[in-house]
Design a protein around this motif. Structure first.
Motif, PDB file in Angstrom:
ATOM      1  N   TRP A 177       8.943   8.160  -7.088  1.00 20.55           N
ATOM      2  CA  TRP A 177       8.805   6.830  -6.694  1.00 20.55           C
ATOM      3  C   TRP A 177       8.726   5.661  -7.859  1.00 20.55           C
ATOM      4  O   TRP A 177       9.357   4.503  -8.010  1.00 20.55           O
TER       5      TRP A 177
ATOM      6  N   GLY B 200      12.368   5.414  -8.807  1.00 19.93           N
ATOM      7  CA  GLY B 200      12.887   4.405  -7.807  1.00 19.93           C
ATOM      8  C   GLY B 200      12.684   3.005  -8.157  1.00 19.93           C
ATOM      9  O   GLY B 200      13.442   2.069  -8.079  1.00 19.93           O
TER      10      GLY B 200
ATOM     11  N   THR C 183       5.658  -0.241   2.875  1.00 18.42           N
ATOM     12  CA  THR C 183       5.793   1.088   2.479  1.00 18.42           C
ATOM     13  C   THR C 183       6.086   1.021   1.161  1.00 18.42           C
ATOM     14  O   THR C 183       6.250   0.027   0.471  1.00 18.42           O
ATOM     15  N   GLU C 184       6.004   2.338   0.368  1.00 19.71           N
ATOM     16  CA  GLU C 184       6.169   2.292  -0.994  1.00 19.71           C
ATOM     17  C   GLU C 184       7.550   1.887  -1.342  1.00 19.71           C
ATOM     18  O   GLU C 184       8.596   2.623  -0.903  1.00 19.71           O
TER      19      GLU C 184
ATOM     20  N   ARG D 120      10.606   4.468  -2.804  1.00 17.20           N
ATOM     21  CA  ARG D 120      11.239   5.395  -2.110  1.00 17.20           C
ATOM     22  C   ARG D 120      12.553   4.814  -1.488  1.00 17.20           C
ATOM     23  O   ARG D 120      13.645   5.620  -1.440  1.00 17.20           O
TER      24      ARG D 120
ATOM     25  N   LEU E  45      14.833   7.875  -3.301  1.00 16.37           N
ATOM     26  CA  LEU E  45      15.387   9.043  -2.703  1.00 16.37           C
ATOM     27  C   LEU E  45      16.892   9.273  -3.128  1.00 16.37           C
ATOM     28  O   LEU E  45      17.178  10.666  -3.489  1.00 16.37           O
TER      29      LEU E  45
END
Length: 510
Positions: free
Chosen positions: A58, A61, A125-126, A129, A133
């Motif tokens: 993450w 990301g 959300t994070e 991600r 991904l």
């Protein structure tokens, strides 16, 4: 060589399509995701993330998202990752030329997933991600490709050379698949998730203080959305056009696809509320909101910027320097940090800044406990205002009263217009409506004569309003009465379902 040519041609088309998608078409959304993220190479600042099971992924990301400070740069890197991953995936599958297009399906599915998720990809959300991904998939493919390649090579048999017709057909299929699916993803996003791109664009324009472009963007939006309405109001507030243009957009507030922290649908008020509080002059309220969200969701770039500006405006030098140090660890923030460090060294620079000067002018003119205000505070504060200190505050107080349909408060502030003053169109329309309904008995009707004719025309189009709640199915009257306050008064901002409405017992405004 022909097989190599087909791959290079289709890969180039896919790369350009992915670059267009991630920089031009969806670049503002990736930039918005960057604003809800924070990245630094200082591991002490990122310990909360790297300590998670897949936190390092993450973190990568978030690093990729940080490049979207320049969408063309972030889009270029992201398109390169998607293209490289597609090539490796195709190598693993050992696809014949006619099925070469299948290697792009996972990358295109990832692009569709971003659009389908919308705000859910990074709000609650994070955010790492979102870009982590494809990075993780690429790393797995890089690790798996040599092993699989060696296995097939040891068992390799002489394969026939593909026919030229198969090569040409495969190239066309791959190119057409890429273009059609990318176009389909963009069409889906425009039809079903257009509020995401519009909100992201409005936030970018707000950071650039492009108020006129914000107004045009919000009024061109085909639909009704709380985020769009909020940033539309911020731009109108800064340009002194609240009473002229506030009701030129729809206020029926269509639901959005966003899931809150509790797993239930939410209207996304956390996206705009702190911005609205800050630009309404409620600095401490905005700061408290940001501090709460920092505890719940960790620090993010957008909130950190607001907290810096709060500290600078309140002359909290040590606090501002701490926040500036943290933000300086984020790539591409040098211009912002240098600008506000200069303000700390030379306070006169604050008075020359148009945005900060405006916020100072509309700062609270009286002390009030926030819990006593109607929620959200940026509306409740102006509804409760009794003695505006300047035109900006008076316009905001009247606009808040009109938005909440609290006509006595509106009429109280309307007394500040002296006889012979030119009335803003919305004010005249609202006064005429109040006169027709018997709520303005002391005003001579000849003063409202320019507005009475349209009120009567509107009443004739709507029909009787005292017997049943009026309705405007399919918004047939909106285009005719766009910006006309009586239309909003009867049709705008109506709660459709009781279970989704804000509780009136808590004093909230829809």
């Amino acid at each position: 060589m022909k097989t190599l040519k087909i791959k290079r041609t289709s890969e180039l088309v896919f790369f350009l399509s992915a670059w267009y998608f991630s920089s031009l078409w969806y670049g503002d959304v990736f930039m918005m995701a960057r604003e809800y993220s924070f990245f630094s190479t200082n591991m002490s600042l990122m310990q909360f993330l790297v300590s998670q099971p897949v936190g390092l992924l993450w973190l990568m990301g978030r690093g990729l998202l940080s490049l979207f400070s320049f969408p063309w740069l972030g889009g270029l890197v992201l398109a390169g990752l998607l293209t490289a991953g597609s090539c490796l995936f195709g190598s693993l599958l050992r696809l014949p030329p006619r099925l070469h297009a299948l290697q792009y399906i996972p990358a295109l599915a990832c692009m569709f997933r971003w659009v389908w998720q919308g705000f859910n990809a990074f709000i609650y959300t994070e955010p790492g991600r979102m870009a982590g991904l494809p990075v993780g998939i690429l790393l797995l493919l890089c690790a798996a490709t040599p092993v699989v390649f060696t296995f097939f090579r040891s068992r390799k048999k002489q394969c026939p050379t593909p026919a030229p017709a198969d090569v040409r057909t495969g190239r066309l299929i791959a190119i057409c698949t890429t273009l059609l699916l990318t176009g389909g993803i963009c069409l889906y996003g425009t039809q079903c998730r257009n509020y995401v791109r519009t909100t992201a664009l409005l936030q970018r324009l707000m950071r650039q203080q492009q108020w006129g472009d914000m107004i045009r963007t919000a009024q061109a939006y085909d639909g009704s959305n709380r985020q769009v309405a909020a940033y539309h109001a911020i731009a109108l507030h800064h340009t002194g056009r609240l009473l002229d243009d506030l009701f030129k957009i729809r206020y029926d507030f269509e639901p959005i696809a966003l899931t809150g922290r509790n797993g239930l649908p939410t209207d996304g008020h956390d996206i705009y509320e702190a911005d609205c509080d800050f630009h309404a002059g409620l600095l401490q309220t905005a700061y408290r909101k940001d501090m709460e969200l920092n505890v719940l969701d960790r620090v993010c770039t957008a909130r950190l910027r607001r907290m810096i500006r709060y500290a600078v405006m309140k002359e909290e030098t040590n606090l501002a320097l701490r926040y500036l140090h943290v933000l300086s660890q984020q790539p591409f923030e040098t211009d912002f940090t240098d600008r506000y460090r200069a303000m700390l060294q030379n306070p006169e620079l604050k008075s020359r800044d148009a945005e900060l000067s405006f916020i100072n002018r509309v700062a609270p003119a009286f002390d009030v406990f926030e819990g006593y205000l109607m929620q959200p505070p940026f509306i409740g504060y102006y509804v409760a205002m009794q003695q505006p200190a300047n035109k900006e505050q008076r316009d905001a107080a009247m606009a808040a009263a009109l938005y909440t349909r609290m006509m006595p408060f509106f009429l109280y502030h309307a007394r500040s217009y002296r006889h012979g003053d030119a009335l803003p169109a919305t004010v005249g329309d609202a006064l005429a409506l109040a006169y027709v309904n018997g709520k303005l008995p002391d005003t001579r009707p000849e003063l409202l004569q320019p507005y009475m004719a349209r009120v009567m025309e509107f009443t004739k189009d709507v029909g009787p309003t005292d017997r049943q709640p009026p309705s405007d199915p399919d918004h047939k009257l909106f285009d005719k009465y766009r910006g006309y306050y009586p239309y909003y008064y009867f049709f705008g901002n109506k709660v459709k379902e009781k279970n989704t409405a804000p509780s009136q017992e808590k004093g909230e405004v829809n």
